[in-house]
Motif scaffolding. Structure first.
Motif, PDB file in Angstrom:
ATOM      1  N   LEU A   1     -38.014 -20.391  60.081  1.00  0.00           N
ATOM      2  CA  LEU A   1     -37.712 -18.960  59.969  1.00  0.00           C
ATOM      3  C   LEU A   1     -37.376 -18.581  58.525  1.00  0.00           C
ATOM      4  N   PHE A   2     -36.656 -19.441  57.825  1.00  0.00           N
ATOM      5  CA  PHE A   2     -36.333 -19.190  56.421  1.00  0.00           C
ATOM      6  C   PHE A   2     -37.596 -19.173  55.570  1.00  0.00           C
ATOM      7  N   LEU A   3     -38.468 -20.149  55.780  1.00  0.00           N
ATOM      8  CA  LEU A   3     -39.721 -20.197  55.018  1.00  0.00           C
ATOM      9  C   LEU A   3     -40.605 -18.992  55.323  1.00  0.00           C
ATOM     10  N   LEU A   4     -40.607 -18.559  56.567  1.00  0.00           N
ATOM     11  CA  LEU A   4     -41.364 -17.363  56.938  1.00  0.00           C
ATOM     12  C   LEU A   4     -40.839 -16.139  56.202  1.00  0.00           C
ATOM     13  N   SER A   5     -39.534 -16.055  56.051  1.00  0.00           N
ATOM     14  CA  SER A   5     -38.935 -14.939  55.309  1.00  0.00           C
ATOM     15  C   SER A   5     -39.371 -14.953  53.849  1.00  0.00           C
ATOM     16  N   ILE A   6     -39.401 -16.137  53.254  1.00  0.00           N
ATOM     17  CA  ILE A   6     -39.783 -16.248  51.848  1.00  0.00           C
ATOM     18  C   ILE A   6     -41.270 -15.977  51.658  1.00  0.00           C
ATOM     19  N   MET A   7     -42.106 -16.532  52.525  1.00  0.00           N
ATOM     20  CA  MET A   7     -43.557 -16.383  52.376  1.00  0.00           C
ATOM     21  C   MET A   7     -44.017 -14.939  52.559  1.00  0.00           C
ATOM     22  N   THR A   8     -43.260 -14.161  53.279  1.00  0.00           N
ATOM     23  CA  THR A   8     -43.636 -12.757  53.478  1.00  0.00           C
ATOM     24  C   THR A   8     -42.915 -11.839  52.486  1.00  0.00           C
ATOM     25  N   LEU A   9     -42.310 -12.448  51.453  1.00  0.00           N
ATOM     26  CA  LEU A   9     -41.600 -11.710  50.418  1.00  0.00           C
ATOM     27  C   LEU A   9     -40.523 -10.797  50.995  1.00  0.00           C
ATOM     28  N   GLY A  10     -39.868 -11.259  52.020  1.00  0.00           N
ATOM     29  CA  GLY A  10     -38.768 -10.519  52.605  1.00  0.00           C
ATOM     30  C   GLY A  10     -39.146  -9.601  53.749  1.00  0.00           C
ATOM     31  N   LEU A  11     -40.413  -9.286  53.891  1.00  0.00           N
ATOM     32  CA  LEU A  11     -40.828  -8.411  54.987  1.00  0.00           C
ATOM     33  C   LEU A  11     -40.632  -9.075  56.346  1.00  0.00           C
TER      34      LEU A  11
ATOM     35  N   LEU B   1     -20.656 -28.289  66.221  1.00  0.00           N
ATOM     36  CA  LEU B   1     -19.993 -27.011  65.946  1.00  0.00           C
ATOM     37  C   LEU B   1     -19.092 -27.121  64.727  1.00  0.00           C
ATOM     38  N   LEU B   2     -18.327 -28.186  64.661  1.00  0.00           N
ATOM     39  CA  LEU B   2     -17.436 -28.388  63.531  1.00  0.00           C
ATOM     40  C   LEU B   2     -18.237 -28.525  62.231  1.00  0.00           C
ATOM     41  N   GLY B   3     -19.298 -29.306  62.284  1.00  0.00           N
ATOM     42  CA  GLY B   3     -20.146 -29.465  61.096  1.00  0.00           C
ATOM     43  C   GLY B   3     -20.775 -28.161  60.665  1.00  0.00           C
ATOM     44  N   GLY B   4     -21.202 -27.361  61.621  1.00  0.00           N
ATOM     45  CA  GLY B   4     -21.781 -26.065  61.297  1.00  0.00           C
ATOM     46  C   GLY B   4     -20.770 -25.130  60.667  1.00  0.00           C
ATOM     47  N   LEU B   5     -19.534 -25.162  61.162  1.00  0.00           N
ATOM     48  CA  LEU B   5     -18.489 -24.312  60.586  1.00  0.00           C
ATOM     49  C   LEU B   5     -18.092 -24.763  59.186  1.00  0.00           C
ATOM     50  N   LEU B   6     -17.969 -26.065  58.996  1.00  0.00           N
ATOM     51  CA  LEU B   6     -17.521 -26.578  57.706  1.00  0.00           C
ATOM     52  C   LEU B   6     -18.577 -26.471  56.616  1.00  0.00           C
ATOM     53  N   THR B   7     -19.847 -26.526  56.969  1.00  0.00           N
ATOM     54  CA  THR B   7     -20.902 -26.553  55.947  1.00  0.00           C
ATOM     55  C   THR B   7     -21.771 -25.313  55.935  1.00  0.00           C
ATOM     56  N   SER B   8     -21.397 -24.291  56.658  1.00  0.00           N
ATOM     57  CA  SER B   8     -22.276 -23.126  56.767  1.00  0.00           C
ATOM     58  C   SER B   8     -22.546 -22.469  55.419  1.00  0.00           C
ATOM     59  N   GLY B   9     -21.644 -22.571  54.490  1.00  0.00           N
ATOM     60  CA  GLY B   9     -21.844 -21.921  53.209  1.00  0.00           C
ATOM     61  C   GLY B   9     -22.829 -22.636  52.310  1.00  0.00           C
ATOM     62  N   TRP B  10     -22.895 -23.957  52.371  1.00  0.00           N
ATOM     63  CA  TRP B  10     -23.735 -24.668  51.408  1.00  0.00           C
ATOM     64  C   TRP B  10     -24.799 -25.561  52.030  1.00  0.00           C
ATOM     65  N   ALA B  11     -24.673 -25.922  53.283  1.00  0.00           N
ATOM     66  CA  ALA B  11     -25.670 -26.819  53.855  1.00  0.00           C
ATOM     67  C   ALA B  11     -26.287 -26.285  55.136  1.00  0.00           C
ATOM     68  N   GLY B  12     -25.725 -25.231  55.676  1.00  0.00           N
ATOM     69  CA  GLY B  12     -26.295 -24.619  56.871  1.00  0.00           C
ATOM     70  C   GLY B  12     -26.449 -25.569  58.020  1.00  0.00           C
TER      71      GLY B  12
ATOM     72  N   VAL C   1     -32.940 -27.449  66.130  1.00  0.00           N
ATOM     73  CA  VAL C   1     -32.434 -26.151  65.680  1.00  0.00           C
ATOM     74  C   VAL C   1     -32.557 -26.041  64.163  1.00  0.00           C
ATOM     75  N   GLY C   2     -32.278 -27.109  63.452  1.00  0.00           N
ATOM     76  CA  GLY C   2     -32.440 -27.105  61.999  1.00  0.00           C
ATOM     77  C   GLY C   2     -33.877 -26.841  61.583  1.00  0.00           C
ATOM     78  N   ILE C   3     -34.826 -27.431  62.289  1.00  0.00           N
ATOM     79  CA  ILE C   3     -36.243 -27.200  61.994  1.00  0.00           C
ATOM     80  C   ILE C   3     -36.607 -25.744  62.255  1.00  0.00           C
ATOM     81  N   VAL C   4     -36.117 -25.186  63.349  1.00  0.00           N
ATOM     82  CA  VAL C   4     -36.399 -23.777  63.668  1.00  0.00           C
ATOM     83  C   VAL C   4     -35.856 -22.870  62.577  1.00  0.00           C
ATOM     84  N   PHE C   5     -34.619 -23.108  62.133  1.00  0.00           N
ATOM     85  CA  PHE C   5     -34.045 -22.284  61.064  1.00  0.00           C
ATOM     86  C   PHE C   5     -34.819 -22.442  59.757  1.00  0.00           C
ATOM     87  N   LEU C   6     -35.273 -23.648  59.460  1.00  0.00           N
ATOM     88  CA  LEU C   6     -36.067 -23.873  58.249  1.00  0.00           C
ATOM     89  C   LEU C   6     -37.382 -23.100  58.312  1.00  0.00           C
TER      90      LEU C   6
END
Length: 144
Positions: free
Chosen positions: A91-101, A37-48, A84-89
């Motif tokens: 989901l992020f790639l899915l967002s990019i591959m669909t050009l935002g749709l 939790l602490l790591g997520g709060l401290l790095t959410s802006g640049w490392a997620g 959880v990091g893999i799941v977010f990755l």
């Protein structure tokens, strides 16, 4: 006139937990979970989500040889946060591959996964502090 004084027995010291795990091991195991939790709060802006597994990794590497319960719970916290990091990755790639749709689907999923991550991490920290070996659901056991 003598007064009858009753003596009260001394207070009973708190008993050791039924798990038999020392308090310092239980605390370090709890810190392994909460450090995500602490790591997520401290790095959410640049490392997620990368910051979410740095804390459990450090605690696990430092304490794994001297504290068996921390070894177990540190690996569990690390595996969960990597998952959880893999799941977010994905989901992020899915967002990019669909050009935002895909954001129509991925944003609500990211919120759900984020809330589940928060709740499960807090539950794991409480259980670890009680001396219970917690197992996260839906976790890839990458580190054994």
């Amino acid at each position: 006139m003598e007064q009858n004084e009753t003596t009260t027995p001394p207070p009973v010291p708190p008993s050791a937990p039924s798990s038999g795990i020392p308090q310092d091991e239980r605390q370090w195991a709890m810190f392994a979970h909460l450090s995500a939790l602490l790591g997520g709060l401290l790095t959410s802006g640049w490392a997620g989500s990368v910051g979410c597994f740095i804390g459990p990794l450090i605690i696990w590497l430092v304490k794994k040889d001297t504290m068996p319960f921390v070894d177990d719970q540190g690996k569990e916290a690390l595996n969960f946060n990597i998952t959880v990091g893999i799941v977010f990755l994905v989901l992020f790639l899915l967002s990019i591959m669909t050009l935002g749709l895909g954001l129509i689907i991925t944003v609500p999923l990211m919120v759900i996964v984020g809330l589940a991550w928060l709740v499960l991490t807090i539950i794991a920290a409480v259980k670890a502090n009680e001396g219970v070996a917690y197992r996260y659901p839906f976790t890839l056991r990458l580190i054994k």
